[in-house]
Motif scaffolding. Sequence first.
Motif, PDB file in Angstrom:
ATOM      1  N   ALA A 178       0.543  -1.255   0.308  1.00  0.00           N
ATOM      2  CA  ALA A 178      -0.242   0.314   0.011  1.00  0.00           C
ATOM      3  C   ALA A 178       0.804   0.947   0.113  1.00  0.00           C
ATOM      4  O   ALA A 178       0.299   2.220  -0.036  1.00  0.00           O
ATOM      5  CB  ALA A 178      -1.175   0.106   1.440  1.00  0.00           C
ATOM      6  N   HIS A 179       2.258   0.526   0.060  1.00  0.00           N
ATOM      7  CA  HIS A 179       3.458   2.736   0.802  1.00  0.00           C
ATOM      8  C   HIS A 179       4.751   1.969   0.748  1.00  0.00           C
ATOM      9  O   HIS A 179       4.689   0.639   0.716  1.00  0.00           O
ATOM     10  CB  HIS A 179       2.796   3.397   1.683  1.00  0.00           C
ATOM     11  CG  HIS A 179       2.765   2.265   3.054  1.00  0.00           C
ATOM     12  ND1 HIS A 179       3.328   2.040   3.488  1.00  0.00           N
ATOM     13  CD2 HIS A 179       1.243   2.442   3.455  1.00  0.00           C
ATOM     14  CE1 HIS A 179       3.308   1.854   4.697  1.00  0.00           C
ATOM     15  NE2 HIS A 179       1.876   1.548   4.587  1.00  0.00           N
ATOM     16  N   GLY A 180       5.633   2.738   0.356  1.00  0.00           N
ATOM     17  CA  GLY A 180       6.799   2.682   1.389  1.00  0.00           C
ATOM     18  C   GLY A 180       7.302   1.391  -0.155  1.00  0.00           C
ATOM     19  O   GLY A 180       7.396   1.333  -1.073  1.00  0.00           O
ATOM     20  N   PHE A 181       7.988   0.352   0.552  1.00  0.00           N
ATOM     21  CA  PHE A 181       8.921  -0.963   0.348  1.00  0.00           C
ATOM     22  C   PHE A 181       7.807  -1.483  -0.429  1.00  0.00           C
ATOM     23  O   PHE A 181       8.525  -1.353  -2.015  1.00  0.00           O
ATOM     24  CB  PHE A 181      10.190  -1.367   1.386  1.00  0.00           C
ATOM     25  CG  PHE A 181      10.407  -0.036   2.367  1.00  0.00           C
ATOM     26  CD1 PHE A 181      11.946   1.207   1.287  1.00  0.00           C
ATOM     27  CD2 PHE A 181      11.264  -0.870   2.793  1.00  0.00           C
ATOM     28  CE1 PHE A 181      12.014   1.682   2.162  1.00  0.00           C
ATOM     29  CE2 PHE A 181      11.762  -0.514   3.670  1.00  0.00           C
ATOM     30  CZ  PHE A 181      12.961   1.076   3.251  1.00  0.00           C
ATOM     31  N   PRO A 236      17.103  -2.965   5.016  1.00  0.00           N
ATOM     32  CA  PRO A 236      17.293  -1.234   4.442  1.00  0.00           C
ATOM     33  C   PRO A 236      17.792  -0.702   5.771  1.00  0.00           C
ATOM     34  O   PRO A 236      17.465  -1.287   7.173  1.00  0.00           O
ATOM     35  CB  PRO A 236      15.757  -0.665   4.538  1.00  0.00           C
ATOM     36  CG  PRO A 236      14.975  -1.960   4.251  1.00  0.00           C
ATOM     37  CD  PRO A 236      15.347  -3.223   5.042  1.00  0.00           C
ATOM     38  N   GLY A 237      18.327   0.463   5.369  1.00  0.00           N
ATOM     39  CA  GLY A 237      18.707   0.982   6.464  1.00  0.00           C
ATOM     40  C   GLY A 237      18.057   2.268   6.732  1.00  0.00           C
ATOM     41  O   GLY A 237      16.693   1.577   5.851  1.00  0.00           O
ATOM     42  N   PHE A 238      17.367   3.550   7.565  1.00  0.00           N
ATOM     43  CA  PHE A 238      16.164   4.403   7.419  1.00  0.00           C
ATOM     44  C   PHE A 238      15.542   4.599   5.795  1.00  0.00           C
ATOM     45  O   PHE A 238      17.287   6.029   5.519  1.00  0.00           O
ATOM     46  CB  PHE A 238      17.049   5.371   8.740  1.00  0.00           C
ATOM     47  CG  PHE A 238      15.377   6.082   8.904  1.00  0.00           C
ATOM     48  CD1 PHE A 238      14.769   6.143   9.231  1.00  0.00           C
ATOM     49  CD2 PHE A 238      15.526   7.616   8.070  1.00  0.00           C
ATOM     50  CE1 PHE A 238      13.537   6.924   9.168  1.00  0.00           C
ATOM     51  CE2 PHE A 238      14.823   8.397   8.178  1.00  0.00           C
ATOM     52  CZ  PHE A 238      13.650   8.416   9.531  1.00  0.00           C
ATOM     53  N   VAL A 239      14.951   5.111   5.829  1.00  0.00           N
ATOM     54  CA  VAL A 239      14.327   5.045   4.418  1.00  0.00           C
ATOM     55  C   VAL A 239      13.233   6.140   5.200  1.00  0.00           C
ATOM     56  O   VAL A 239      12.528   5.601   5.239  1.00  0.00           O
ATOM     57  CB  VAL A 239      14.072   4.938   3.218  1.00  0.00           C
ATOM     58  CG1 VAL A 239      13.269   5.220   2.378  1.00  0.00           C
ATOM     59  CG2 VAL A 239      15.806   3.204   2.938  1.00  0.00           C
ATOM     60  N   ARG A 240      13.031   7.259   4.466  1.00  0.00           N
ATOM     61  CA  ARG A 240      12.135   8.173   4.634  1.00  0.00           C
ATOM     62  C   ARG A 240      10.368   7.481   3.583  1.00  0.00           C
ATOM     63  O   ARG A 240      10.979   7.802   2.565  1.00  0.00           O
ATOM     64  CB  ARG A 240      11.951   9.647   4.246  1.00  0.00           C
ATOM     65  CG  ARG A 240      13.016  10.961   5.591  1.00  0.00           C
ATOM     66  CD  ARG A 240      13.031  11.530   5.124  1.00  0.00           C
ATOM     67  NE  ARG A 240      11.571  12.428   4.487  1.00  0.00           N
ATOM     68  CZ  ARG A 240      11.825  13.970   4.572  1.00  0.00           C
ATOM     69  NH1 ARG A 240      13.218  14.321   3.793  1.00  0.00           N
ATOM     70  NH2 ARG A 240      11.151  14.493   4.738  1.00  0.00           N
ATOM     71  N   SER A 241       9.706   6.553   4.119  1.00  0.00           N
ATOM     72  CA  SER A 241       9.262   6.032   2.772  1.00  0.00           C
ATOM     73  C   SER A 241       7.605   6.084   3.063  1.00  0.00           C
ATOM     74  O   SER A 241       6.749   5.281   2.202  1.00  0.00           O
ATOM     75  CB  SER A 241       9.870   4.450   2.830  1.00  0.00           C
ATOM     76  OG  SER A 241       9.891   3.624   4.345  1.00  0.00           O
ATOM     77  N   PRO A 277      13.280   4.677  -1.458  1.00  0.00           N
ATOM     78  CA  PRO A 277      12.109   2.844  -1.675  1.00  0.00           C
ATOM     79  C   PRO A 277      12.465   2.067  -3.491  1.00  0.00           C
ATOM     80  O   PRO A 277      13.266   0.955  -3.025  1.00  0.00           O
ATOM     81  CB  PRO A 277      10.744   3.455  -1.862  1.00  0.00           C
ATOM     82  CG  PRO A 277      10.287   4.253  -1.043  1.00  0.00           C
ATOM     83  CD  PRO A 277      11.521   5.393  -1.147  1.00  0.00           C
ATOM     84  N   ASP A 278      13.271   2.651  -3.828  1.00  0.00           N
ATOM     85  CA  ASP A 278      13.426   2.803  -5.492  1.00  0.00           C
ATOM     86  C   ASP A 278      15.125   1.586  -5.379  1.00  0.00           C
ATOM     87  O   ASP A 278      14.798   0.502  -5.563  1.00  0.00           O
ATOM     88  CB  ASP A 278      13.702   3.350  -6.266  1.00  0.00           C
ATOM     89  CG  ASP A 278      12.070   3.925  -7.315  1.00  0.00           C
ATOM     90  OD1 ASP A 278      11.442   3.118  -7.139  1.00  0.00           O
ATOM     91  OD2 ASP A 278      12.349   4.451  -7.278  1.00  0.00           O
TER      92      ASP A 278
END
Length: 268
Positions: free
Chosen positions: A31-34, A203-208, A239-240
């Motif tokens: 639904a969002h993010g990764f 993953p490390g920190f990602v604003r996703s 996220p990509d």
Amino acid sequence: MQFRPTIDLLCDGPAMNVRFDGQTVIVTGAAHGFGRAISLAFAARGANVWACDVNDAGLRETEALSAEREAPLQVRTVDVSNREAVQALVKEASGRAGGRSREQRGGVLGQVGRPLEQIGQDDWHAIFRVNLDGAFYFSQAVAPLMKARGAGRIVNISSGAGLGVSLTGIQAYASAKAAQIGLTRQLAHELGAWGITVNNVAPGFVRSNPTTERQWESYGEEGQRRLIDNIAMKRLGSPDDIAHAVLFFASEYAGWVTGQILSVDGGK
């Protein structure tokens, strides 16, 4: 003396041409993010994507984005902690087309870091159900199909929290992600004889998503600067970046790679 080759590559963009035409891919947390980025990445490369989540509105946004890019996908509202619902989705997806990939992610369910003594039993178990039980249920559901075909790819999405400590401070999240990494390694050995690989992206920190946006804002300017300064590449990822790691694990380029955890964090 035998010398091993080294490679220095200068290029302007991606060199690998990865396609998944005719392959069925199930992606959770879409639904969002990764999960959304992974779903769109596979659809753009020809896969028959089944994107699922409990967030129906977010799924519809993912579906609309895929249609805009002329890479349609199927969406289903599924609770990954419900074993019967997971099995029903896998049965439906496998009945439409042959395939061999499954991607699994989880989350913190809106929780925030709190002192140990304040954590309730329900909060603890809820995060395990999404991040660990869901990974187990999907692996269990797709394994017989992959064994029958003699090939398959399972890619779990853990976190840097599973390899160290969680920036969120959420004890259950760090524990569940560490357990998911253990599950990845165990299943790699169990399923490898059937040509099935099982790998993990951390993953490390990602604003996703909204949760990571709130987390980012909570750090303030100084905390944000410290976080970025601790990254070798001195920037946050996207996220990509996570989706591209998943594409590698699912591709033929990773045919002899299994039981591995790939940290995609800009360098620590």
